[in-house]
Design a protein around this motif. Sequence first.
Motif, mmCIF file in Angstrom:
data_model
loop_
_atom_site.group_PDB
_atom_site.id
_atom_site.type_symbol
_atom_site.label_atom_id
_atom_site.label_comp_id
_atom_site.label_asym_id
_atom_site.label_seq_id
_atom_site.Cartn_x
_atom_site.Cartn_y
_atom_site.Cartn_z
ATOM 1 N N LEU A 1 0.831 -1.194 0.000
ATOM 2 C CA LEU A 1 0.000 0.000 0.000
ATOM 3 C C LEU A 1 0.871 1.251 0.000
ATOM 4 O O LEU A 1 1.962 1.264 0.579
ATOM 5 C CB LEU A 1 -0.909 0.022 1.230
ATOM 6 N N SER A 2 0.352 2.286 -0.637
ATOM 7 C CA SER A 2 1.017 3.587 -0.641
ATOM 8 C C SER A 2 0.040 4.657 -0.197
ATOM 9 O O SER A 2 -1.171 4.544 -0.435
ATOM 10 C CB SER A 2 1.528 3.934 -2.048
ATOM 11 N N CYS A 3 0.555 5.688 0.412
ATOM 12 C CA CYS A 3 -0.261 6.825 0.841
ATOM 13 C C CYS A 3 0.522 8.094 0.555
ATOM 14 O O CYS A 3 1.637 8.267 1.068
ATOM 15 C CB CYS A 3 -0.581 6.723 2.324
ATOM 16 N N ILE A 4 -0.058 8.943 -0.261
ATOM 17 C CA ILE A 4 0.595 10.207 -0.634
ATOM 18 C C ILE A 4 -0.163 11.362 -0.010
ATOM 19 O O ILE A 4 -1.397 11.430 -0.092
ATOM 20 C CB ILE A 4 0.633 10.373 -2.159
ATOM 21 N N LEU A 5 0.600 12.261 0.611
ATOM 22 C CA LEU A 5 0.033 13.482 1.176
ATOM 23 C C LEU A 5 0.290 14.633 0.213
ATOM 24 O O LEU A 5 1.440 14.865 -0.171
ATOM 25 C CB LEU A 5 0.680 13.793 2.526
ATOM 26 N N SER A 6 -0.750 15.327 -0.167
ATOM 27 C CA SER A 6 -0.585 16.501 -1.024
ATOM 28 C C SER A 6 -1.120 17.729 -0.309
ATOM 29 O O SER A 6 -1.975 17.636 0.560
ATOM 30 C CB SER A 6 -1.309 16.298 -2.357
ATOM 31 N N GLY A 7 -0.588 18.897 -0.671
ATOM 32 C CA GLY A 7 -1.044 20.143 -0.080
ATOM 33 C C GLY A 7 -0.358 20.501 1.234
ATOM 34 O O GLY A 7 -0.559 21.581 1.761
ATOM 35 N N ARG A 8 0.412 19.592 1.766
ATOM 36 C CA ARG A 8 1.185 19.812 2.993
ATOM 37 C C ARG A 8 2.419 18.935 2.916
ATOM 38 O O ARG A 8 2.521 18.020 2.090
ATOM 39 C CB ARG A 8 0.382 19.395 4.238
ATOM 40 N N THR A 9 3.318 19.146 3.838
ATOM 41 C CA THR A 9 4.418 18.204 4.019
ATOM 42 C C THR A 9 4.177 17.456 5.317
ATOM 43 O O THR A 9 3.321 17.834 6.130
ATOM 44 C CB THR A 9 5.773 18.931 4.097
ATOM 45 N N PHE A 10 4.939 16.401 5.529
ATOM 46 C CA PHE A 10 4.782 15.624 6.759
ATOM 47 C C PHE A 10 5.137 16.434 7.995
ATOM 48 O O PHE A 10 4.645 16.142 9.080
ATOM 49 C CB PHE A 10 5.659 14.373 6.687
ATOM 50 N N ASN A 11 6.054 17.410 7.839
ATOM 51 C CA ASN A 11 6.313 18.387 8.901
ATOM 52 C C ASN A 11 6.631 17.735 10.236
ATOM 53 O O ASN A 11 6.181 18.207 11.274
ATOM 54 C CB ASN A 11 5.099 19.322 9.046
ATOM 55 N N GLY A 12 7.351 16.627 10.198
ATOM 56 C CA GLY A 12 7.778 16.018 11.444
ATOM 57 C C GLY A 12 6.791 15.066 12.072
ATOM 58 O O GLY A 12 7.080 14.470 13.106
ATOM 59 N N TYR A 13 5.627 14.884 11.471
ATOM 60 C CA TYR A 13 4.603 14.035 12.082
ATOM 61 C C TYR A 13 4.954 12.550 11.998
ATOM 62 O O TYR A 13 5.459 12.079 10.977
ATOM 63 C CB TYR A 13 3.258 14.233 11.391
ATOM 64 N N SER A 14 4.635 11.820 13.047
ATOM 65 C CA SER A 14 4.583 10.369 12.970
ATOM 66 C C SER A 14 3.325 10.011 12.197
ATOM 67 O O SER A 14 2.250 10.581 12.430
ATOM 68 C CB SER A 14 4.526 9.750 14.358
ATOM 69 N N ASN B 1 10.054 10.744 3.094
ATOM 70 C CA ASN B 1 9.614 12.105 3.417
ATOM 71 C C ASN B 1 9.766 13.046 2.215
ATOM 72 O O ASN B 1 8.978 13.977 2.053
ATOM 73 C CB ASN B 1 10.387 12.639 4.606
ATOM 74 N N ALA B 2 10.757 12.807 1.396
ATOM 75 C CA ALA B 2 10.951 13.651 0.221
ATOM 76 C C ALA B 2 9.780 13.533 -0.751
ATOM 77 O O ALA B 2 9.488 14.476 -1.503
ATOM 78 C CB ALA B 2 12.253 13.287 -0.471
ATOM 79 N N LYS B 3 9.118 12.386 -0.718
ATOM 80 C CA LYS B 3 7.975 12.162 -1.611
ATOM 81 C C LYS B 3 6.642 12.299 -0.894
ATOM 82 O O LYS B 3 5.591 12.033 -1.486
ATOM 83 C CB LYS B 3 8.073 10.764 -2.238
ATOM 84 N N ASN B 4 6.688 12.680 0.375
ATOM 85 C CA ASN B 4 5.449 12.794 1.159
ATOM 86 C C ASN B 4 4.623 11.513 1.074
ATOM 87 O O ASN B 4 3.395 11.556 0.943
ATOM 88 C CB ASN B 4 4.602 13.975 0.680
ATOM 89 N N THR B 5 5.296 10.386 1.177
ATOM 90 C CA THR B 5 4.644 9.097 0.971
ATOM 91 C C THR B 5 5.009 8.124 2.083
ATOM 92 O O THR B 5 6.163 8.095 2.527
ATOM 93 C CB THR B 5 5.062 8.494 -0.382
ATOM 94 N N ILE B 6 4.018 7.351 2.517
ATOM 95 C CA ILE B 6 4.294 6.228 3.408
ATOM 96 C C ILE B 6 3.800 4.948 2.743
ATOM 97 O O ILE B 6 2.928 5.000 1.858
ATOM 98 C CB ILE B 6 3.664 6.399 4.809
ATOM 99 N N TYR B 7 4.378 3.852 3.154
ATOM 100 C CA TYR B 7 4.093 2.561 2.545
ATOM 101 C C TYR B 7 3.743 1.540 3.619
ATOM 102 O O TYR B 7 4.140 1.677 4.775
ATOM 103 C CB TYR B 7 5.313 2.057 1.769
ATOM 104 N N LEU B 8 3.036 0.510 3.199
ATOM 105 C CA LEU B 8 2.784 -0.629 4.069
ATOM 106 C C LEU B 8 2.933 -1.892 3.225
ATOM 107 O O LEU B 8 2.101 -2.164 2.373
ATOM 108 C CB LEU B 8 1.394 -0.567 4.695
#
Length: 116
Positions: A20-33, A74-81
């Motif tokens: 699975l992939s999850c992309i965040l758009s419109g913001r950055t992860f900004n240090g969030y877990s 973090n550079a891609k604003n993406t997390i994976y599972l």
Amino acid sequence: QVQLVESGGGLVQAGGSLRLSCILSGRTFNGYSMGWFRQAPGKERGLVAAINYGGDSIYYTDSVKGRFTISRDNAKNTIYLQMNSLKFEDTAVYYCNTQIGAIFPWGQGTQVTVSL
């Protein structure tokens, strides 16, 4: 507009794998877990796995330990599972969000269906 978009779900036989992939758009992860959550029919949404911003602190719920691997770019604003050795009971809609507080608007999720 802040948006989380999950993808990679599908129908798989028990014992199979999905990523699975999850992309965040419109913001950055900004240090969030960040975390992956899932919701099965008739059940509440619950945390499956989480990863801190640096990637060196990781949590898994007991039922997925040894089978699932969470990671992030973090550079891609993406997390994976990465989900291996899938079981019927892993069937659910999978979502991502911040580990604490679900700060971002929930996405539509991605359906994972595991057949026996």
